[in-house]
Motif scaffolding. Structure first.
Motif, PDB file in Angstrom:
ATOM      1  N   GLY A 268       0.818  -1.205   0.000  1.00 22.31           N
ATOM      2  CA  GLY A 268       0.000   0.000   0.000  1.00 22.31           C
ATOM      3  C   GLY A 268       0.852   1.255   0.000  1.00 22.31           C
ATOM      4  O   GLY A 268       2.082   1.199  -0.078  1.00 22.31           O
ATOM      5  N   VAL A 269       0.195   2.393   0.089  1.00 21.74           N
ATOM      6  CA  VAL A 269       0.874   3.696   0.121  1.00 21.74           C
ATOM      7  C   VAL A 269       0.263   4.527   1.236  1.00 21.74           C
ATOM      8  O   VAL A 269      -0.957   4.723   1.273  1.00 21.74           O
ATOM      9  N   VAL A 270       1.104   4.995   2.165  1.00 18.47           N
ATOM     10  CA  VAL A 270       0.633   5.828   3.276  1.00 18.47           C
ATOM     11  C   VAL A 270       1.374   7.150   3.284  1.00 18.47           C
ATOM     12  O   VAL A 270       2.490   7.275   2.776  1.00 18.47           O
ATOM     13  N   ASP A 271       0.742   8.135   3.886  1.00 23.85           N
ATOM     14  CA  ASP A 271       1.250   9.504   3.956  1.00 23.85           C
ATOM     15  C   ASP A 271       1.368   9.868   5.428  1.00 23.85           C
ATOM     16  O   ASP A 271       0.459   9.579   6.223  1.00 23.85           O
ATOM     17  N   GLY A 272       2.482  10.465   5.820  1.00 20.37           N
ATOM     18  CA  GLY A 272       2.629  10.814   7.227  1.00 20.37           C
ATOM     19  C   GLY A 272       3.801  11.728   7.483  1.00 20.37           C
ATOM     20  O   GLY A 272       4.419  12.257   6.551  1.00 20.37           O
ATOM     21  N   GLU A 273       4.139  11.909   8.745  1.00 21.54           N
ATOM     22  CA  GLU A 273       5.224  12.782   9.170  1.00 21.54           C
ATOM     23  C   GLU A 273       6.323  11.940   9.800  1.00 21.54           C
ATOM     24  O   GLU A 273       6.080  11.183  10.749  1.00 21.54           O
ATOM     25  N   LEU A 274       7.524  12.047   9.241  1.00 18.98           N
ATOM     26  CA  LEU A 274       8.675  11.301   9.740  1.00 18.98           C
ATOM     27  C   LEU A 274       9.358  12.117  10.823  1.00 18.98           C
ATOM     28  O   LEU A 274       9.715  13.279  10.616  1.00 18.98           O
ATOM     29  N   MET A 275       9.552  11.494  11.996  1.00 18.90           N
ATOM     30  CA  MET A 275      10.169  12.185  13.122  1.00 18.90           C
ATOM     31  C   MET A 275      11.080  11.230  13.874  1.00 18.90           C
ATOM     32  O   MET A 275      11.200  10.054  13.526  1.00 18.90           O
ATOM     33  N   VAL A 276      11.711  11.746  14.922  1.00 13.58           N
ATOM     34  CA  VAL A 276      12.574  10.955  15.795  1.00 13.58           C
ATOM     35  C   VAL A 276      11.956  10.956  17.174  1.00 13.58           C
ATOM     36  O   VAL A 276      11.418  11.975  17.627  1.00 13.58           O
ATOM     37  N   ARG A 277      12.026   9.823  17.852  1.00 10.55           N
ATOM     38  CA  ARG A 277      11.453   9.720  19.187  1.00 10.55           C
ATOM     39  C   ARG A 277      12.167  10.647  20.162  1.00 10.55           C
ATOM     40  O   ARG A 277      13.392  10.772  20.138  1.00 10.55           O
ATOM     41  N   GLY A 278      11.363  11.286  21.021  1.00  8.49           N
ATOM     42  CA  GLY A 278      11.921  12.121  22.073  1.00  8.49           C
ATOM     43  C   GLY A 278      12.056  11.330  23.349  1.00  8.49           C
ATOM     44  O   GLY A 278      11.787  10.126  23.409  1.00  8.49           O
ATOM     45  N   GLU A 279      12.493  12.018  24.401  1.00  9.88           N
ATOM     46  CA  GLU A 279      12.660  11.334  25.684  1.00  9.88           C
ATOM     47  C   GLU A 279      11.338  10.804  26.213  1.00  9.88           C
ATOM     48  O   GLU A 279      11.269   9.737  26.800  1.00  9.88           O
ATOM     49  N   ASP A 280      10.252  11.552  25.980  1.00  9.85           N
ATOM     50  CA  ASP A 280       8.940  11.136  26.442  1.00  9.85           C
ATOM     51  C   ASP A 280       8.304  10.253  25.374  1.00  9.85           C
ATOM     52  O   ASP A 280       7.463  10.685  24.603  1.00  9.85           O
ATOM     53  N   GLN A 281       8.732   9.000  25.312  1.00  6.54           N
ATOM     54  CA  GLN A 281       8.242   8.119  24.264  1.00  6.54           C
ATOM     55  C   GLN A 281       6.846   7.598  24.560  1.00  6.54           C
ATOM     56  O   GLN A 281       6.230   6.957  23.726  1.00  6.54           O
ATOM     57  N   GLY A 282       6.356   7.870  25.744  1.00  6.40           N
ATOM     58  CA  GLY A 282       5.011   7.425  26.058  1.00  6.40           C
ATOM     59  C   GLY A 282       3.949   8.335  25.487  1.00  6.40           C
ATOM     60  O   GLY A 282       2.762   8.017  25.497  1.00  6.40           O
ATOM     61  N   GLY A 283       4.356   9.510  24.966  1.00  4.82           N
ATOM     62  CA  GLY A 283       3.388  10.436  24.381  1.00  4.82           C
ATOM     63  C   GLY A 283       2.920  11.450  25.393  1.00  4.82           C
ATOM     64  O   GLY A 283       3.261  11.422  26.566  1.00  4.82           O
ATOM     65  N   TYR A 320      -1.167   9.874   8.700  1.00  8.95           N
ATOM     66  CA  TYR A 320      -2.435  10.607   8.669  1.00  8.95           C
ATOM     67  C   TYR A 320      -3.217  10.437   7.384  1.00  8.95           C
ATOM     68  O   TYR A 320      -4.261  11.063   7.215  1.00  8.95           O
ATOM     69  N   ASP A 321      -2.758   9.586   6.475  1.00  8.47           N
ATOM     70  CA  ASP A 321      -3.596   9.323   5.300  1.00  8.47           C
ATOM     71  C   ASP A 321      -3.186   8.003   4.665  1.00  8.47           C
ATOM     72  O   ASP A 321      -2.032   7.570   4.750  1.00  8.47           O
ATOM     73  N   LEU A 322      -4.172   7.387   4.019  1.00  6.42           N
ATOM     74  CA  LEU A 322      -3.982   6.121   3.316  1.00  6.42           C
ATOM     75  C   LEU A 322      -4.403   6.325   1.868  1.00  6.42           C
ATOM     76  O   LEU A 322      -5.565   6.578   1.574  1.00  6.42           O
ATOM     77  N   LEU A 323      -3.427   6.245   0.954  1.00 12.82           N
ATOM     78  CA  LEU A 323      -3.693   6.500  -0.456  1.00 12.82           C
ATOM     79  C   LEU A 323      -4.085   5.222  -1.196  1.00 12.82           C
ATOM     80  O   LEU A 323      -5.009   5.234  -2.017  1.00 12.82           O
ATOM     81  N   ILE A 324      -3.343   4.172  -0.910  1.00  8.54           N
ATOM     82  CA  ILE A 324      -3.588   2.900  -1.590  1.00  8.54           C
ATOM     83  C   ILE A 324      -3.525   1.783  -0.558  1.00  8.54           C
ATOM     84  O   ILE A 324      -2.585   1.730   0.256  1.00  8.54           O
ATOM     85  N   GLU A 325      -4.514   0.910  -0.570  1.00 10.78           N
ATOM     86  CA  GLU A 325      -4.548  -0.250   0.317  1.00 10.78           C
ATOM     87  C   GLU A 325      -4.549  -1.503  -0.547  1.00 10.78           C
ATOM     88  O   GLU A 325      -5.519  -1.776  -1.264  1.00 10.78           O
ATOM     89  N   GLY A 326      -3.454  -2.242  -0.493  1.00  9.72           N
ATOM     90  CA  GLY A 326      -3.343  -3.397  -1.387  1.00  9.72           C
ATOM     91  C   GLY A 326      -3.338  -2.927  -2.832  1.00  9.72           C
ATOM     92  O   GLY A 326      -2.448  -2.193  -3.269  1.00  9.72           O
TER      93      GLY A 326
END
Length: 532
Positions: A268-283, A320-326
């Motif tokens: 599939g094809v997905v759309d999102g934001e690439l980031m690096v984990r911070g110290e607060d990995q629990g969110g 945050y988005d799904l362009l193609i599924e399968g």
């Protein structure tokens, strides 16, 4: 090569977008393969000659021109390619004119691709001998991957579509699945062949983009809101047998983020934001867990990533988005339908490497505005507004998606150093390093900016630099520490690379504070209080 050089020369002096489109379209229609394909790849940054760097070109030039004269000329002109192109002795002065033969673009590309790093200076020299000043400039820019003639990849693709009466979005999609010199693309454009079959390939689909939201309000009954995260936009394409990550510009960045690619198995094809984990990995309350952009920047533009970096700066993608599924293309569905499909497949993605962008629960635009103004998370730039019934369409379409950045931070800083710009600004001191005060009364650099001012302000700043220079370090001038610049920036982060211990994100000059004494500029401690 001559036709390509003429095109580059005319593009440099053409400001009009329509004018540039017409020039490129005319060139593509009237230039044979494979030259036009190589030209297109060169203008859009799709050509790479690993053995040929600007240092190799300078080394070649130092064999023909006095090195001191070359350095002084480079400092004055402000651009290495332009300097060498103009100062290089004409071929007729160094060789028998009868020996000088035309240099086809395709021949130049073939030789540059095959040359070793050791042989590169000699090869470049032999090519420059066969060209005039315009040709030398075009060759150097092409060989070093620094074209910068006001032609974006999107503009070039639009020119192709205009030249052959094709849909630009269709051209864009094919573009990233094909390789230079794009013979099958041109054959399709000219009606000599069917549309290239790219099924089964892991290729880039054009992103849907957002318009800036200015002062207008939107009805939250028609829109949803998400946080605008401060990472890089990424598209992940998986065919089941191959996985690729693409940046917003369509560049393949898979090698820099193997920890993401190896954890994708679902086609599939997905759309999102690439980031690096911070110290607060629990969110947190925003669905955070992300470090600042400064942490992500350490991993960008790398061909190899060390085990230490993979461990210390683990990457993840906020989807945050799904362009193609399968095999199902979902782009014509509404945002609401795509979101439902995305939520349904999220359990199939590795939870350590992928999470879902949370929606902001507000009942009115005013409530969203207050929430946005009160948020200063280091990884949040603002909010996104997406129309619930919007399909996923390439480019910016009015009224569908909006980005609403938070107001920038500002600080009063003191100009410390200046350097000439490049291209049209090569005659002006337009790049400014500025600093803030320590508690001991010293100035430490905190950033560098080259935008935000008008043409008239640039002339004033250039004059200030020339009249207030106290020292020179090659092309850099140190100035009297008397001019205060109001600097706007998106955020400020801890940095081990800078003496001040801080680094600004997207600094730009917002105002020249001729009215303010330099000793009243801000302190490092003030900026440190802005770190989140």
């Amino acid at each position: 090569m001559q036709a390509f050089a003429q095109l580059i020369d005319r593009l440099v002096y053409t400001r009009s977008r329509n004018g540039k489109l017409a020039l490129i379209a005319d060139y593509l229609r009237n230039t044979p393969d494979p030259d036009r394909g190589w030209a297109l790849a060169g203008m859009t940054g799709d050509l790479d000659f690993p053995a040929v760097k600007i240092s190799a070109v300078r080394k070649a030039a130092e064999q023909r021109v006095d090195p001191v004269l070359l350095k002084l000329s480079r400092d004055y002109v402000g651009d290495s390619a332009e300097t060498i192109a103009l100062i290089w002795p004409d071929g007729a002065e160094t060789r028998d004119t009868a020996e000088i033969s035309p240099l086809p673009l395709s021949e130049a590309v073939d030789q540059l691709m095959a040359v070793s790093r050791k042989e590169a200076p000699a090869l470049v020299a032999s090519m420059l001998d066969r060209l005039d000043a315009n040709g030398r400039y075009a060759l150097i820019k092409l060989a070093t991957g620094a074209m910068r003639v006001g032609v974006s990849a999107r503009l070039a693709k639009t020119a192709f579509a205009q030249a052959f009466d094709k849909n630009v979005d269709e051209v864009e999609e094919l573009w990233h699945a094909l390789s230079p010199p794009y013979a099958s693309l041109f054959a399709w454009g000219e009606g000599k062949a069917d549309k290239p079959d790219i099924s089964g390939a892991a290729f880039f689909r054009p992103f849907m983009l957002a318009h800036p939201l200015e002062d207008e309000a939107v009805d939250m009954a028609d829109y949803v809101a998400e946080w605008k995260w401060d990472g890089i936009r990424v598209q992940i394409v998986s065919t089941g047998s191959e996985v690729k990550l693409f940046s917003r510009g369509g560049d393949d960045i898979t090698a820099a983020f193997p920890d993401i690619a190896e954890n994708v198995s679902r086609p599939g094809v997905v759309d999102g934001e690439l980031m690096v984990r911070g110290e607060d990995q629990g969110g947190d309350e925003h669905g955070g867990g992300a470090a600042s952009f400064n942490a992500l920047q350490q991993r960008l533009n790398r061909k190899k990533v060390s085990a230490k970096m993979l461990k210390e700066s683990p990457a993840f993608v906020r989807l945050y988005d799904l362009l193609i599924e399968g095999e199902d293309d979902l782009r014509e569905l509404s945002w609401t339908e795509r979101r439902e499909r995305l939520e349904a497949v999220m359990p199939q993605y590795d939870s350590e490497r992928f999470d879902l962008s949370r929606l902001i629960d507000v009942s009115s635009f005013q409530e969203l505005s207050e929430l946005r103004d009160g948020t200063r998370d280091a990884a949040i730039e603002g909010v996104m507004l997406k129309r619930r019934d919007s399909p996923y369409v390439a480019g910016r379409k009015t009224g569908l998606w909006y980005k609403w950045k938070r107001d920038p931070l500002v600080a009063d800083c003191v100009m410390m150093y200046a350097q000439r710009g490049s291209g049209k600004r090569s005659s002006f001191y337009s790049d400014y390093t500025f600093g803030c005060w320590t508690d001991d009364g010293e100035l430490y650099p905190v950033g560098k900016a080259y935008s935000g001012f008008t043409d008239d302000e640039l002339k004033w700043l250039d004059r200030f630099v020339r009249q207030n220079t106290v020292n020179r370090f090659g092309p850099v001038r140190e100035v009297e520490k008397t001019l205060v610049l109001e600097v706007a920036f998106d955020s400020v982060h801890d940095s081990k690379r800078h003496k001040s211990g801080l680094a600004m994100r997207f600094p730009r000059i917002s105002r020249i504070r001729r009215d303010k004494p330099a000793d009243e500029a801000d302190h490092i401690a003030t900026l440190r209080n802005m770190v989140r």
